[in-house]
Each structure stands twice: as structure tokens, then as C-alpha cells.
Design an enzyme around this catalytic site. Structure first.
Site, mmCIF file in Angstrom:
data_model
loop_
_atom_site.group_PDB
_atom_site.id
_atom_site.type_symbol
_atom_site.label_atom_id
_atom_site.label_comp_id
_atom_site.label_asym_id
_atom_site.label_seq_id
_atom_site.Cartn_x
_atom_site.Cartn_y
_atom_site.Cartn_z
ATOM 1 N N ARG A 120 3.745 4.644 -8.220
ATOM 2 C CA ARG A 120 3.713 3.874 -9.486
ATOM 3 C C ARG A 120 3.398 4.674 -10.490
ATOM 4 O O ARG A 120 3.539 4.301 -11.730
ATOM 5 C CB ARG A 120 2.854 2.761 -9.417
ATOM 6 C CG ARG A 120 3.497 1.567 -8.506
ATOM 7 C CD ARG A 120 2.719 0.466 -8.613
ATOM 8 N NE ARG A 120 3.265 -0.554 -7.547
ATOM 9 C CZ ARG A 120 3.212 -1.959 -8.000
ATOM 10 N NH1 ARG A 120 3.053 -2.166 -8.925
ATOM 11 N NH2 ARG A 120 3.541 -2.645 -6.906
ATOM 12 N N ARG B 34 -0.070 -17.478 -5.340
ATOM 13 C CA ARG B 34 -0.516 -16.311 -5.687
ATOM 14 C C ARG B 34 -1.147 -16.160 -6.966
ATOM 15 O O ARG B 34 -0.582 -16.519 -7.947
ATOM 16 C CB ARG B 34 0.747 -15.291 -5.715
ATOM 17 C CG ARG B 34 1.531 -14.961 -4.334
ATOM 18 C CD ARG B 34 1.500 -13.444 -4.115
ATOM 19 N NE ARG B 34 1.460 -12.650 -4.969
ATOM 20 C CZ ARG B 34 2.313 -11.396 -4.911
ATOM 21 N NH1 ARG B 34 3.345 -11.358 -4.301
ATOM 22 N NH2 ARG B 34 2.094 -10.630 -5.642
ATOM 23 N N LYS C 62 11.809 -6.242 -5.305
ATOM 24 C CA LYS C 62 11.543 -5.089 -4.677
ATOM 25 C C LYS C 62 10.940 -5.334 -2.981
ATOM 26 O O LYS C 62 11.923 -5.022 -2.020
ATOM 27 C CB LYS C 62 10.602 -4.213 -5.028
ATOM 28 C CG LYS C 62 10.872 -3.287 -6.163
ATOM 29 C CD LYS C 62 9.736 -2.407 -6.724
ATOM 30 C CE LYS C 62 8.539 -3.152 -6.655
ATOM 31 N NZ LYS C 62 8.276 -4.148 -7.743
ATOM 32 N N ARG D 86 0.821 -6.431 -15.927
ATOM 33 C CA ARG D 86 1.522 -5.678 -15.010
ATOM 34 C C ARG D 86 2.660 -4.825 -15.582
ATOM 35 O O ARG D 86 3.070 -3.760 -15.277
ATOM 36 C CB ARG D 86 1.789 -6.479 -13.753
ATOM 37 C CG ARG D 86 0.802 -6.796 -12.736
ATOM 38 C CD ARG D 86 0.594 -7.890 -12.153
ATOM 39 N NE ARG D 86 1.397 -7.532 -10.973
ATOM 40 C CZ ARG D 86 2.046 -8.370 -10.048
ATOM 41 N NH1 ARG D 86 1.689 -9.657 -10.253
ATOM 42 N NH2 ARG D 86 2.499 -7.774 -9.037
#
Length: 192
Positions: free
Chosen positions: A88, A133, A13, A144
Site C-alpha cells: 500500500r 463492519r 479487490k 481510507r
């Protein structure tokens, strides 16, 4: 052009939204980037969202919606935007729809990046190594993806019902994915 890009974490994305923003001269509105910037700056918002992101949870709607509402009113978003990471949840989708209707705008197209979860996991683990990250651990990734299935798949179905949802095969190279997105956006522009 007002564009929403949906897909599980690791589907590309952010990569595609950045390319869309540059190619079409629209604002890239990415909640994840805004939250990470707030964390790095040590703002009040950053302190609130850091533990949530670290554990793979969604940021509460009131914080996210306020951030998006303010961002869509900035000058660079007035001629169009690509939303990345919002909405979301169904509550966020309903607020977004009402917010856009209230300012006389609508989503021109909703792009759904279609990809197998195992590819998403591989990509996120690779991103964690490359970018350092800390929010891309195997446990957080699993959490997630579960949140995506539970909270965001209904959003996909909500936009499918509007007739504006277009599926994009996202397992391919970024250039191949972007070529399909460009074809889709050209068709949307021709219909407008």
C-alpha cells in the site's frame, strides 16, 4: 502465477482475489483478513493494529512486511499467490520487489481495479450494513480513500513503469469484472 491486485477500498479487490485464488489454485494473501483475524483472536498483533484500522490508518510497514514475508513462505503460496491489500506504500512495494527477487520470484501481473470513488463509498457503506463492519463508517471511508490517493497511487505508478500493470474496469458486476481478469490472466499465461 504471482498476481498483485490494486485498487481503492471498495473496488472489489477481496471479491476478485478470492475468485482468482480458487480458479487458478493460488494462495489468497489478504492483509486485511489477516489483521481482522488477529484482532478477533486478541493476539498481540491484533491489539496493535485494531486502533489503526478503526481510524482508517495504515498499519506500520514493519508489522505488515513481517506478516507478508511469513505468509509467502507457507506451502500454499509456493506455486503462486494473489496479493490483496499489500503493498500500500512505496516502501512496501520496494520491500516486496526485493523479497521476491531474493527468492527468485516476480510478479507476473499487476491488476489495477479502476472505479470512481463515489461507487467505492456506496459499496463500503453497503458492506458495513451487510457485514456489520465497524471499520466502514463514512469518516473512516473518507480517511481510507485519502490514504489510498496519497500512499498507494504512487505504487500503481511504480508498477505501471514495469509494463506489468493492467487496468480492469471494476464498476461492473463481479462476474463481468472477473471475466476481464480471466482474459488478462490467459494472456499473461500465453506470454510466459
Amino acid at each position: 502465477m504471482n498476481i498483485l491486485i490494486l485498487g481503492p477500498q471498495g473496488s472489489g479487490k477481496g471479491t476478485q482475489a478470492k475468485r482468482i485464488a480458487v480458479e487458478y489454485g493460488v494462495a489468497h494473501v489478504a492483509t486485511g483478513n489477516m489483521f481482522r483475524a488477529a484482532i478477533a483472536a486478541g493476539t498481540t498483533l491484533g491489539l496493535q493494529v485494531q486502533p489503526l484500522l478503526a481510524s482508517g490508518q495504515l498499519v506500520p510497514d514493519d508489522l505488515t512486511i513481517g506478516l507478508i514475508r511469513a505468509r509467502l513462505q507457507e506451502d500454499d503460496a509456493l506455486d503462486g499467490f494473489v496479493l490483496d491489500g499489500f503493498p500500500r506504500t512505496m516502501a512496501q512495494a520496494e520491500v516486496l520487489d526485493a523479497m521476491l527477487a531474493g527468492i527468485g520470484r516476480r510478479l507476473d501481473v499487476v491488476l489495477e481495479l479502476l472505479i470512481a470513488e463515489e461507487i467505492c463509498v456506496e459499496r463500503m457503506l453497503g458492506r458495513a450494513r451487510e457485514e456489520g463492519r465497524g471499520d466502514d463508517t463514512p469518516e473512516v471511508i473518507a480517511a481510507r480513500l485519502e490514504v489510498y490517493r496519497r500512499e498507494t497511487v504512487p505504487v500503481v505508478e511504480h508498477y505501471r513503469a514495469t509494463g506489468r500493470l493492467v487496468g480492469i474496469r471494476a464498476e461492473r458486476t463481479p462476474d463481468e469484472v472477473f471475466a476481464e481478469i480471466q482474459d488478462t490472466l490467459e494472456q499473461v499465461e500465453e506470454r510466459a
